[in-house]
Enzyme design. Structure first.
Site, mmCIF file in Angstrom:
data_model
loop_
_atom_site.group_PDB
_atom_site.id
_atom_site.type_symbol
_atom_site.label_atom_id
_atom_site.label_comp_id
_atom_site.label_asym_id
_atom_site.label_seq_id
_atom_site.Cartn_x
_atom_site.Cartn_y
_atom_site.Cartn_z
ATOM 1 N N CYS A 80 0.786 -1.134 -0.193
ATOM 2 C CA CYS A 80 0.279 -0.033 0.253
ATOM 3 C C CYS A 80 0.976 1.250 0.142
ATOM 4 C CB CYS A 80 -1.262 0.011 1.185
ATOM 5 S SG CYS A 80 -2.374 1.185 0.784
ATOM 6 N N HIS A 173 -3.477 -4.829 1.707
ATOM 7 C CA HIS A 173 -2.755 -4.941 2.994
ATOM 8 C C HIS A 173 -2.629 -6.477 3.042
ATOM 9 C CE1 HIS A 173 -2.278 -1.020 5.183
ATOM 10 N NE2 HIS A 173 -3.132 -0.717 3.932
ATOM 11 N N GLU A 175 -1.097 -8.249 5.040
ATOM 12 C CA GLU A 175 -0.716 -8.579 6.562
ATOM 13 C C GLU A 175 -2.064 -8.750 7.354
ATOM 14 O OE1 GLU A 175 -0.499 -5.661 5.144
ATOM 15 O OE2 GLU A 175 -1.099 -4.247 6.801
HETATM 16 N N1 GLN Z 1 -3.580 6.434 0.997
HETATM 17 C C1 GLN Z 1 -1.886 6.206 1.826
HETATM 18 C C2 GLN Z 1 -0.986 7.042 0.939
HETATM 19 O O1 GLN Z 1 -1.440 7.599 -0.162
HETATM 20 C C3 GLN Z 1 -1.922 4.783 1.584
HETATM 21 C C4 GLN Z 1 -2.771 3.793 2.415
HETATM 22 C C5 GLN Z 1 -2.303 3.043 2.972
HETATM 23 O O2 GLN Z 1 -1.226 2.462 3.107
HETATM 24 N N2 GLN Z 1 -3.399 2.066 3.381
HETATM 25 O O3 GLN Z 1 0.080 7.067 1.301
#
Ligand code: GLN
Length: 192
Positions: A80, A173, A175
């Site tokens: 992410c 995610h 995890e």
């Molecule tokens: N929206 C976050 C970003 O731009 C990432 C979100 C996440 O890691 N769950 O950094």
């Protein structure tokens, strides 16, 4: 001996990654200093807020050491926000990136926190990932993938798990949800 896998501990789901890593036979350890990278066979960049993590990396002097770590061929896995930090650039909302993955990131491409969702990967996922359920939280999309980037899984046609040699990136995610198949893939990269 179980291989030591570092987790960048600036912000994010460090404990959940540690659990998933233990489940696949790794010895997780928190990383906050460049010197701590020396002992790590691989590294996880967790999700969180990429701008916050980038500021932490700046404060801790980790940009060059992390690039060096990856360029030596050690597996590095961004999830992410971590995937955004691996990308060549963030297209829509600026954040400095490591430029280790030949792909652009579109931050918050699925909407805000209230638009979080879980969805199964599309049929045809590689590497034994069929049926994997992915949790997306203010997730990015990856686009403009370079020729060396292999798509391991998609959701609704979008790449959600990609690999470029020793670099692995998930827009979701892995995890969360108790399925450690994606962390197992990171372990397989250690055996290349
Ligand atoms: N929206 C976050 C970003 O731009 C990432 C979100 C996440 O890691 N769950 O950094």
């Amino acid at each position: 001996m179980n291989p030591a896998v570092g987790i960048l501990a600036v912000q994010g789901d460090v404990e959940a990654h540690a659990r998933a890593l233990r489940a696949v036979g790794a010895a997780p350890r928190r990383v906050l200093r460049a010197a701590e990278l020396a002992d790590c066979a691989a590294l996880v960049l967790p999700g969180g807020e990429s701008t916050t993590i980038a500021m932490g990396m700046e404060r801790l002097g980790l940009w060059a050491p992390l690039r060096h770590f990856a360029r030596k061929g050690r597996p590095i896995f961004g999830t992410c926000a971590g995937a955004i930090l691996l990308a060549r650039q963030s297209r829509n909302a600026p954040v400095p990136t490591l430029g280790l993955l030949a792909a652009d990131a579109l931050r918050n491409a699925y909407g805000s926190q209230v638009d979080s969702f879980a969805a199964p990967v599309d049929a045809g996922a590689h590497c034994g990932l069929a049926g994997l359920r992915c949790t997306f939280i203010r997730a990015p999309r990856l686009c403009e993938l370079g020729a060396g980037v292999q798509v391991l899984a998609r959701v609704d046609g979008w790449p959600v798990l990609v690999r470029q040699q020793n670099v692995l990136a998930a827009t979701f995610h892995p995890e969360l949800g108790g399925d450690s198949r994606v962390h197992a893939l990171l372990m397989r990269l250690l055996l290349r």
